[in-house]
Design a protein around this motif. Sequence first.
Motif, PDB file in Angstrom:
ATOM      1  N   ALA A 150      44.197  45.458  35.376  1.00 52.18           N
ATOM      2  CA  ALA A 150      44.714  45.747  36.725  1.00 52.18           C
ATOM      3  C   ALA A 150      44.645  44.503  37.598  1.00 52.18           C
ATOM      4  N   PHE A 151      43.545  43.773  37.482  1.00 56.40           N
ATOM      5  CA  PHE A 151      43.435  42.519  38.236  1.00 56.40           C
ATOM      6  C   PHE A 151      44.508  41.528  37.810  1.00 56.40           C
ATOM      7  N   ALA A 152      44.689  41.353  36.508  1.00 56.28           N
ATOM      8  CA  ALA A 152      45.646  40.362  36.016  1.00 56.28           C
ATOM      9  C   ALA A 152      47.062  40.700  36.462  1.00 56.28           C
ATOM     10  N   ASP A 153      47.415  41.982  36.447  1.00 58.52           N
ATOM     11  CA  ASP A 153      48.746  42.379  36.917  1.00 58.52           C
ATOM     12  C   ASP A 153      48.940  41.985  38.377  1.00 58.52           C
ATOM     13  N   LYS A 173      46.002  33.356  39.507  1.00 56.15           N
ATOM     14  CA  LYS A 173      47.277  33.452  38.777  1.00 56.15           C
ATOM     15  C   LYS A 173      47.485  32.216  37.898  1.00 56.15           C
ATOM     16  N   LEU A 174      47.216  31.044  38.470  1.00 56.55           N
ATOM     17  CA  LEU A 174      47.453  29.806  37.745  1.00 56.55           C
ATOM     18  C   LEU A 174      46.475  29.634  36.589  1.00 56.55           C
ATOM     19  N   VAL A 175      45.233  30.084  36.757  1.00 56.29           N
ATOM     20  CA  VAL A 175      44.274  30.064  35.646  1.00 56.29           C
ATOM     21  C   VAL A 175      44.772  30.964  34.520  1.00 56.29           C
ATOM     22  N   LEU A 176      45.254  32.152  34.870  1.00 59.99           N
ATOM     23  CA  LEU A 176      45.762  33.075  33.862  1.00 59.99           C
ATOM     24  C   LEU A 176      46.938  32.475  33.094  1.00 59.99           C
TER      25      LEU A 176
END
Length: 759
Positions: free
Chosen positions: A325-328, A302-305
């Motif tokens: 889907a992963f990012a969500d 999450k923090l990388v995104l």
Amino acid sequence: MASKPPADDPVQDAPQVTAPQHAAAGLPAIAHTLRAAQRQMGVARTARTLLRVNQKDGFDCPGCAWPEEDRRHTAEFCENGAKAVAEEATLRRVTPGFFAAHPVAELAGRSGYWLGQQGRITEPVYLAEGATHYEPVGWDRAFALIAEELRGLDSPDEALFYTSGRTSNEAAFLLQLFAREFGTNNLPDCSNMCHESSGSALTETLGVGKGSVTLEDLHRAELIIVAGQNPGTNHPRMLSALEKAKAGGARIISVNPLPEAGLERFRNPQSPLGAVRGVALTDLFLQIRIGGDQALFRLLNKLVLETPGAVDEEFVREHTHGFEAFADAARSADWEETLAATGLARDEVERALAMVLSSRRTVVCWAMGLTQHKHSVATIREVVNLLLLRGDVGRPGSGVCPVRGHSNVQGDRTMGIFERPSPAFLDALEKEFGFAPPRHHGLDVVRSIEALRDGRAKVFFAMGGNFVGASPDTAVTEAAVRRARLTVQVSTKLNRSHAVTGRRALILPTLGRSDRDVQAGGRQVVTVEDSMGMVHASRGNLPPAGPRLLSEPAIVARLARAVLGPGSATPWEEFERDYAAIRDRIARVVPGFEDFNARIARPGGFTLPHAPRDERRFPTATGKANFTAAPVEYPVVGEGRLLLQTLRSHDQYNTTVYGLDDRYRGVRGGRRVVLVNPADALALGFADGDYADLVGEWEDGVERRAPGFRVVHYPTARGCAAAYYPETNVLVPLGATADTSNTPASKSVVVRLEQSPTV
């Protein structure tokens, strides 16, 4: 000179405990190595044997699967590797006279340590139905007994063929060939109990169920994350690779519920200065709660995104699938929940993130601490997600590094030891050998135990290992094995699996890695595959422990001839005569082994192809590397309960116990100890030195109890405890397994401590 085996089991009622150490190896490791080796082999044999270990013209260590650099040291072994070699090359012998003096009931009451210390088995022995003692048996009679039972089955699927990781490529290929020509895919193996979760996760996400790095990648990495692994005891030669990476500027994050000496400081015994002073390895120690790793990696993702420029957008766009889907899912990661799941502080996670973001080349290594939980496969997928976000697959100095725990466990799987073979492998086998192998899936370890328990499996054949000692839910496993009509163990030394048998039982003694193997076609070599996909030859140099031993390939070939008879077109006799004939067939069946015989003749062998590493090609169902988005899971325990992980002592390799000490953790003279955080222990009413029964709690309501453990106040993560296996395998329910991989969840066992009435 070598010492005699112990006549009696040592008393372990009062282990001595001192403070844990903060450095591994060094001069003490040299002293312990020489002492252990000389006790088993004597001085001259020690020198002659250890100097051949892991050399290009020598034999592969029967311990762990860590690879060697091209340039070898004169002493290319670690302390635990030397112990493994010494136990195999011991001068102690188990003869027919031993079995005449010790009934099976007595052997069943002995510790695994005592059994293993008796020495090498020299002749095949047979336990008849109703008999109290094993008795000598000829090889022809032994094979006839097995053939009688196998031919009498209602279905080939009533037989189980188990493989230990020590088995060579040649023997493993023959065993799976025989089993499938016989008509079953029941080929459980030790991978089912350790890195099956890694294979399941990596096959789905990257398309190859193996690590993607080489030693050179590790040396070139800028960041190495070591999660759920204790290399100082389990893979000591890995410490040299970490030391070299540190010298090149790498930083190391250790993620583990316990501090481990080997990851704190490594005193390299290969150099005088290093052996004394050593080098600090870990830059950041994340003392995570057991089972909190998926939550940690999800929050890091999450923090990388959320960090501008942190995602390798070109790699994600060109080479991956499932990103949205992963990012969500990743963006929904919650700080509060993550800190509760991991037991970490916010600043620790932020420091880890900063190290991830500053690294251009990251390797993540892991072992059983990640693979033996209910949510292990999802955890490893989350590790892969992090590397995919950063483009750290298929880039030099980066990638996934599942560290295999047993020499050639990876090679056995490559050779087809798998209950769920791919259609492509079966097609190649059918084309090469002209019979139709079964296409339905077979049984893994847990399902094999269930089949034995339920009477659906009747013959159990083990190529090495200690199935009874290594398996979960000890009482259930032992009762299941005792229901078999016949159990067969191909072994070098005694262990508990020889004392817990079916109605009839055979022990077939075999050559070890260090033994010279001479067949009708001359002196033979076998091959192994290490944890990074390197395949090389292994040549034993010692006279066999007795004249009646057979090699593993010879045992399988003769058994196949006895069972399949003249109707088999497979040239079993030729395979026994010259293992090069086996390798010629492997070359035509297994991709990557083309021109096998010529390539292993080269010093150091060769590296198997790995599509994600070599060409950023991902042979998955989507044709790309797959992001995944599983719900975050972590164990939650009730008030007054602890989460227990089973682990090894430093005087142990898998279920083989070399001694009763664990000097890095400050334990001496006993193995029945439970390591508990002092605050937790005192809250539960246990002072250091008190004795407790460990009582497992699981959804089936069955009480599983391991009695008489000395409580050791130890700096574990809060709410967590640790104790050695196989003594604590009794607490691991057979049905408590990882999703998808079905690996026993031995690293997350809910227990309560009760005052022990036994001490």
